[in-house]
Design a protein around this motif. Structure first.
Motif, PDB file in Angstrom:
ATOM      1  N   ARG A   1     -21.665 -12.041  13.236  1.00  0.00           N
ATOM      2  CA  ARG A   1     -20.407 -12.807  13.178  1.00  0.00           C
ATOM      3  C   ARG A   1     -19.579 -12.444  11.957  1.00  0.00           C
ATOM      4  O   ARG A   1     -18.365 -12.599  11.935  1.00  0.00           O
ATOM      5  N   THR A   2     -20.256 -11.995  10.904  1.00  0.00           N
ATOM      6  CA  THR A   2     -19.553 -11.510   9.711  1.00  0.00           C
ATOM      7  C   THR A   2     -20.330 -10.295   9.204  1.00  0.00           C
ATOM      8  O   THR A   2     -21.483 -10.091   9.582  1.00  0.00           O
ATOM      9  N   ILE A   3     -19.713  -9.537   8.317  1.00  0.00           N
ATOM     10  CA  ILE A   3     -20.369  -8.351   7.767  1.00  0.00           C
ATOM     11  C   ILE A   3     -21.650  -8.746   7.033  1.00  0.00           C
ATOM     12  O   ILE A   3     -22.605  -7.976   6.932  1.00  0.00           O
ATOM     13  N   ASP A   4     -21.697  -9.993   6.524  1.00  0.00           N
ATOM     14  CA  ASP A   4     -22.879 -10.438   5.774  1.00  0.00           C
ATOM     15  C   ASP A   4     -24.093 -10.683   6.664  1.00  0.00           C
ATOM     16  O   ASP A   4     -25.202 -10.877   6.163  1.00  0.00           O
ATOM     17  N   ASP A   5     -23.874 -10.658   7.981  1.00  0.00           N
ATOM     18  CA  ASP A   5     -25.027 -10.748   8.890  1.00  0.00           C
ATOM     19  C   ASP A   5     -25.817  -9.433   8.918  1.00  0.00           C
ATOM     20  O   ASP A   5     -26.914  -9.380   9.456  1.00  0.00           O
TER      21      ASP A   5
ATOM     22  N   PRO B   1     -27.854  -6.479   6.896  1.00  0.00           N
ATOM     23  CA  PRO B   1     -28.544  -6.299   5.622  1.00  0.00           C
ATOM     24  C   PRO B   1     -27.774  -5.342   4.705  1.00  0.00           C
ATOM     25  O   PRO B   1     -27.009  -4.490   5.174  1.00  0.00           O
ATOM     26  N   ALA B   2     -27.969  -5.498   3.388  1.00  0.00           N
ATOM     27  CA  ALA B   2     -27.214  -4.720   2.399  1.00  0.00           C
ATOM     28  C   ALA B   2     -27.404  -3.214   2.578  1.00  0.00           C
ATOM     29  O   ALA B   2     -26.487  -2.434   2.314  1.00  0.00           O
ATOM     30  N   ASP B   3     -28.592  -2.791   3.040  1.00  0.00           N
ATOM     31  CA  ASP B   3     -28.874  -1.352   3.143  1.00  0.00           C
ATOM     32  C   ASP B   3     -28.673  -0.826   4.562  1.00  0.00           C
ATOM     33  O   ASP B   3     -29.142   0.254   4.910  1.00  0.00           O
ATOM     34  N   ASP B   4     -27.974  -1.600   5.409  1.00  0.00           N
ATOM     35  CA  ASP B   4     -27.793  -1.204   6.808  1.00  0.00           C
ATOM     36  C   ASP B   4     -26.678  -0.175   6.949  1.00  0.00           C
ATOM     37  O   ASP B   4     -25.577  -0.360   6.438  1.00  0.00           O
ATOM     38  N   TYR B   5     -26.966   0.888   7.683  1.00  0.00           N
ATOM     39  CA  TYR B   5     -26.030   1.994   7.905  1.00  0.00           C
ATOM     40  C   TYR B   5     -24.714   1.520   8.529  1.00  0.00           C
ATOM     41  O   TYR B   5     -23.655   2.099   8.290  1.00  0.00           O
ATOM     42  N   ARG B   6     -24.765   0.457   9.322  1.00  0.00           N
ATOM     43  CA  ARG B   6     -23.560   0.003  10.026  1.00  0.00           C
ATOM     44  C   ARG B   6     -22.488  -0.534   9.097  1.00  0.00           C
ATOM     45  O   ARG B   6     -21.321  -0.628   9.478  1.00  0.00           O
ATOM     46  N   ARG B   7     -22.858  -0.895   7.866  1.00  0.00           N
ATOM     47  CA  ARG B   7     -21.847  -1.371   6.913  1.00  0.00           C
ATOM     48  C   ARG B   7     -20.786  -0.295   6.622  1.00  0.00           C
ATOM     49  O   ARG B   7     -19.690  -0.607   6.185  1.00  0.00           O
TER      50      ARG B   7
ATOM     51  N   GLN C   1     -15.968  -2.964   9.836  1.00  0.00           N
ATOM     52  CA  GLN C   1     -15.293  -3.218   8.557  1.00  0.00           C
ATOM     53  C   GLN C   1     -13.989  -3.993   8.704  1.00  0.00           C
ATOM     54  O   GLN C   1     -13.234  -3.793   9.659  1.00  0.00           O
ATOM     55  N   GLY C   2     -13.756  -4.886   7.742  1.00  0.00           N
ATOM     56  CA  GLY C   2     -12.471  -5.574   7.588  1.00  0.00           C
ATOM     57  C   GLY C   2     -11.859  -6.126   8.861  1.00  0.00           C
ATOM     58  O   GLY C   2     -12.506  -6.823   9.643  1.00  0.00           O
TER      59      GLY C   2
ATOM     60  N   ALA D   1     -11.667  -1.212  21.619  1.00  0.00           N
ATOM     61  CA  ALA D   1     -12.303  -1.398  20.305  1.00  0.00           C
ATOM     62  C   ALA D   1     -11.378  -0.965  19.183  1.00  0.00           C
ATOM     63  O   ALA D   1     -10.560  -0.058  19.325  1.00  0.00           O
ATOM     64  N   SER D   2     -11.522  -1.632  18.049  1.00  0.00           N
ATOM     65  CA  SER D   2     -10.718  -1.346  16.870  1.00  0.00           C
ATOM     66  C   SER D   2     -11.549  -0.514  15.892  1.00  0.00           C
ATOM     67  O   SER D   2     -12.645  -0.924  15.515  1.00  0.00           O
ATOM     68  N   GLY D   3     -11.043   0.665  15.516  1.00  0.00           N
ATOM     69  CA  GLY D   3     -11.762   1.532  14.565  1.00  0.00           C
ATOM     70  C   GLY D   3     -12.478   2.686  15.256  1.00  0.00           C
ATOM     71  O   GLY D   3     -12.774   2.631  16.442  1.00  0.00           O
ATOM     72  N   ASP D   4     -12.751   3.742  14.473  1.00  0.00           N
ATOM     73  CA  ASP D   4     -13.487   4.902  14.991  1.00  0.00           C
ATOM     74  C   ASP D   4     -14.964   4.565  15.195  1.00  0.00           C
ATOM     75  O   ASP D   4     -15.491   3.636  14.581  1.00  0.00           O
ATOM     76  N   ARG D   5     -15.636   5.378  16.038  1.00  0.00           N
ATOM     77  CA  ARG D   5     -17.066   5.136  16.288  1.00  0.00           C
ATOM     78  C   ARG D   5     -17.911   5.413  15.050  1.00  0.00           C
ATOM     79  O   ARG D   5     -18.954   4.820  14.851  1.00  0.00           O
ATOM     80  N   TYR D   6     -17.498   6.422  14.273  1.00  0.00           N
ATOM     81  CA  TYR D   6     -18.245   6.841  13.082  1.00  0.00           C
ATOM     82  C   TYR D   6     -17.291   6.957  11.907  1.00  0.00           C
ATOM     83  O   TYR D   6     -16.080   7.075  12.081  1.00  0.00           O
TER      84      TYR D   6
END
Length: 336
Positions: A223-227, A229-235, A241-242, A321-326
């Motif tokens: 639901r938010t970026i904080d869901d 983990p800090a070391d997760d590649y998806r961040r 993002q944003g 979808a909003s944003g690039d895949r990678y």
């Protein structure tokens, strides 16, 4: 409510190779997603449960965990190799510390990678061997020629490509039959519909959809970026993002509402949509939790009517979808 996964999983063809759908993507068991939560024992339980529930296609690659994922899969299937359609990949080069060193598809590298994968997996042949990314500096004819030699040698059963453009696919198929083309495909990544899917269908090549749940986003768990983990590649992924994250939550909301009226979970609706795109389409959702595995396999029991598929098309057309895949660097490795 979730659909039971014990109903028979459908048989689908990837070229002349028969598999059951969905398959199981093993990448996240060894790297990228929530890396602090790696649990090999649980991952092996997931693989065993998947096979016990009638699944058979396992998808790994030499770069996942810099070889660790192949070792894990090899350990999991050591006493049940005959029940598995084993797929792995080569081409993304990693350094000693896991750094990415580009893409290679030259013939000596193809041979070297195959032997290394066979050793890590503890098997004498790979059922489906993919070039993970297309090497812009090596003609595809050389790469596929070397892969064809592996088939002749009995080390590999069928050949695949991943993230290859239509022109590349055609050139590859002229050298040796290609069983499968693997590319990202989901309700928020519908790019293959434009020219990749028509090309592989014309050539009799099966289509394997990775990240069919949008790297987990379409499950509704984030639901938010904080869901994450800090070391997760998806961040680092643009869609997480944003403003993109917020806009993409609208897609999730649409899926959730439809799933609710259908009496299934969001994951099941998103996977059922991919399964409904054709008998030559095989999604490979990944999970490292037994709890989520049953949910994913249950999608095979969710039938979407023509009217429901039309409604999904209307609500979530290609390009929603909003944003690039990678992120930019990874997008450069995708064959255009």
């Amino acid at each position: 409510m979730t659909h039971d996964s014990r109903s028979e999983l459908p048989v689908r063809r990837l070229g002349s190779l028969e598999v059951r759908a969905p398959g199981l993507g093993c990448m996240g068991m060894s790297e990228f997603y929530d890396p602090s939560q790696m649990d090999d024992a649980e991952s092996i339980r997931v693989i065993h449960r998947f096979l016990d529930q009638g699944g058979n296609l396992l998808d790994t690659a030499d770069m996942y965990g810099s070889g660790r994922n192949e070792q894990l899969v090899g350990k999991a299937i050591a006493d049940r190799r005959g029940r598995v359609v084993l797929a792995t990949k080569f081409g993304n080069v990693r350094g000693p510390n896991g750094e990415f060193l580009g893409v290679r598809g030259d013939a000596p590298y193809v041979r070297e990678c195959c032997d290394a994968s066979l050793k890590r997996l503890g098997v004498d042949h790979i059922d489906l061997y993919y070039q993970h990314r297309v090497d812009p500096n090596t003609p595809i004819e050389e790469t596929v020629g070397a892969m064809a030699e592996l088939v002749k040698a009995g080390k590999v059963g069928h050949l695949g490509l991943s993230e290859a453009a239509p022109a590349t696919i055609r050139r590859a198929a002229a050298v040796h039959p290609i069983a499968a083309l693997q590319t990202e495909y989901s309700l928020w990544s519908r790019e293959p519909e434009a020219d990749v899917l028509p090309t592989v269908r014309e050539l009799g090549i099966g289509f394997v959809a990775y990240s069919p749940l949008g790297r987990g986003f379409l499950t509704g768990r984030y639901r938010t970026i904080d869901d994450l983990p800090a070391d997760d590649y998806r961040r680092n992924a643009p869609r997480f993002q944003g403003e993109n994250f917020q806009k993409n939550l609208d897609i999730v909301k649409t899926i959730e509402e439809m799933a609710k009226s259908k009496g299934c979970t969001s994951s099941q609706l998103a996977l059922a949509w991919v399964l409904a795109q054709g008998d030559d389409v095989v999604p490979i959702p990944g999970t490292k939790r037994v709890a989520y595995l049953g949910d994913n396999l249950g999608a095979a029991g969710v039938a979407l009517s023509a009217a429901e598929l039309a409604r999904i098309d209307a609500l979530l057309p290609a390009g929603s979808a909003s944003g690039d895949r990678y992120h930019a660097q990874a997008m450069r490795a995708v064959d255009k």
